[in-house]
Design a protein around this motif. Structure first.
Motif, mmCIF file in Angstrom:
data_model
loop_
_atom_site.group_PDB
_atom_site.id
_atom_site.type_symbol
_atom_site.label_atom_id
_atom_site.label_comp_id
_atom_site.label_asym_id
_atom_site.label_seq_id
_atom_site.Cartn_x
_atom_site.Cartn_y
_atom_site.Cartn_z
ATOM 1 N N MET A 1 -149.031 56.287 -108.232
ATOM 2 C CA MET A 1 -148.821 54.863 -108.023
ATOM 3 C C MET A 1 -147.584 54.628 -107.167
ATOM 4 N N LYS A 2 -146.537 55.428 -107.424
ATOM 5 C CA LYS A 2 -145.315 55.285 -106.645
ATOM 6 C C LYS A 2 -145.561 55.636 -105.184
ATOM 7 N N LYS A 3 -146.381 56.651 -104.969
ATOM 8 C CA LYS A 3 -146.720 57.075 -103.598
ATOM 9 C C LYS A 3 -147.435 55.944 -102.850
ATOM 10 N N LEU A 4 -148.294 55.217 -103.537
ATOM 11 C CA LEU A 4 -149.010 54.097 -102.933
ATOM 12 C C LEU A 4 -148.036 53.006 -102.495
ATOM 13 N N PHE A 5 -147.069 52.664 -103.356
ATOM 14 C CA PHE A 5 -146.095 51.640 -103.016
ATOM 15 C C PHE A 5 -145.204 52.073 -101.857
ATOM 16 N N GLU A 6 -144.865 53.336 -101.799
ATOM 17 C CA GLU A 6 -144.061 53.840 -100.690
ATOM 18 C C GLU A 6 -144.839 53.772 -99.382
ATOM 19 N N THR A 7 -146.126 54.065 -99.431
ATOM 20 C CA THR A 7 -146.969 53.979 -98.244
ATOM 21 C C THR A 7 -147.086 52.538 -97.768
ATOM 22 N N ILE A 8 -147.307 51.623 -98.694
ATOM 23 C CA ILE A 8 -147.409 50.203 -98.346
ATOM 24 C C ILE A 8 -146.091 49.708 -97.762
ATOM 25 N N ASP A 9 -144.978 50.091 -98.389
ATOM 26 C CA ASP A 9 -143.666 49.680 -97.907
ATOM 27 C C ASP A 9 -143.397 50.222 -96.507
ATOM 28 N N SER A 10 -143.780 51.457 -96.264
ATOM 29 C CA SER A 10 -143.598 52.061 -94.951
ATOM 30 C C SER A 10 -144.392 51.315 -93.883
ATOM 31 N N ARG A 11 -145.599 50.950 -94.202
ATOM 32 C CA ARG A 11 -146.434 50.219 -93.236
ATOM 33 C C ARG A 11 -145.905 48.817 -92.991
ATOM 34 N N ILE A 12 -145.410 48.163 -94.026
ATOM 35 C CA ILE A 12 -144.829 46.831 -93.860
ATOM 36 C C ILE A 12 -143.605 46.900 -92.956
ATOM 37 N N LYS A 13 -142.780 47.932 -93.121
ATOM 38 C CA LYS A 13 -141.601 48.101 -92.267
ATOM 39 C C LYS A 13 -142.008 48.289 -90.809
ATOM 40 N N LYS A 14 -143.064 49.060 -90.569
ATOM 41 C CA LYS A 14 -143.534 49.272 -89.202
ATOM 42 C C LYS A 14 -144.041 47.971 -88.587
ATOM 43 N N VAL A 15 -144.757 47.174 -89.369
ATOM 44 C CA VAL A 15 -145.262 45.895 -88.880
ATOM 45 C C VAL A 15 -144.103 44.948 -88.584
ATOM 46 N N GLU A 16 -143.114 44.907 -89.482
ATOM 47 C CA GLU A 16 -141.945 44.053 -89.260
ATOM 48 C C GLU A 16 -141.211 44.452 -87.985
ATOM 49 N N LEU A 17 -141.032 45.749 -87.791
ATOM 50 C CA LEU A 17 -140.347 46.223 -86.594
ATOM 51 C C LEU A 17 -141.126 45.860 -85.335
ATOM 52 N N PHE A 18 -142.443 45.987 -85.389
ATOM 53 C CA PHE A 18 -143.280 45.610 -84.242
ATOM 54 C C PHE A 18 -143.166 44.121 -83.954
ATOM 55 N N ILE A 19 -143.196 43.294 -84.986
ATOM 56 C CA ILE A 19 -143.101 41.848 -84.802
ATOM 57 C C ILE A 19 -141.732 41.464 -84.238
ATOM 58 N N ILE A 20 -140.669 42.102 -84.739
ATOM 59 C CA ILE A 20 -139.331 41.820 -84.215
ATOM 60 C C ILE A 20 -139.243 42.216 -82.745
ATOM 61 N N THR A 21 -139.769 43.375 -82.403
ATOM 62 C CA THR A 21 -139.735 43.838 -81.018
ATOM 63 C C THR A 21 -140.521 42.900 -80.111
#
Length: 72
Positions: A1-21
């Motif tokens: 379950m923790k691995k799933l949350f880390e994966t989701i968090d990682s993808r959200i960070k990538k999307v945020e970085l893309f949107i900021i860029t």
């Protein structure tokens, strides 16, 4: 379950970085085109002045979100 949350968090960070860029690139292009239009063509794009203001605010909020997630 923790691995799933880390994966989701990682993808959200990538999307945020893309949107900021993307927002920052849009902000720079809009500002540059506005300056060029006003100096060389003596007219700017109507009602474009408010969009960079909102983009700066949006970038600030997303940056604060990323800083909070990195515990800075």
């Amino acid at each position: 379950m923790k691995k799933l949350f880390e994966t989701i968090d990682s993808r959200i960070k990538k999307v945020e970085l893309f949107i900021i860029t993307l927002s920052l690139a849009t902000l720079i292009l809009l500002s540059f085109s506005q300056v060029i239009n006003r100096n060389f063509f003596s007219s700017g794009i109507s009602n474009i002045e408010t969009l960079p203001r909102y983009l700066v605010l949006f970038i600030g909020f997303l940056g604060a979100s990323m800083a909070t997630s990195e515990k800075r």
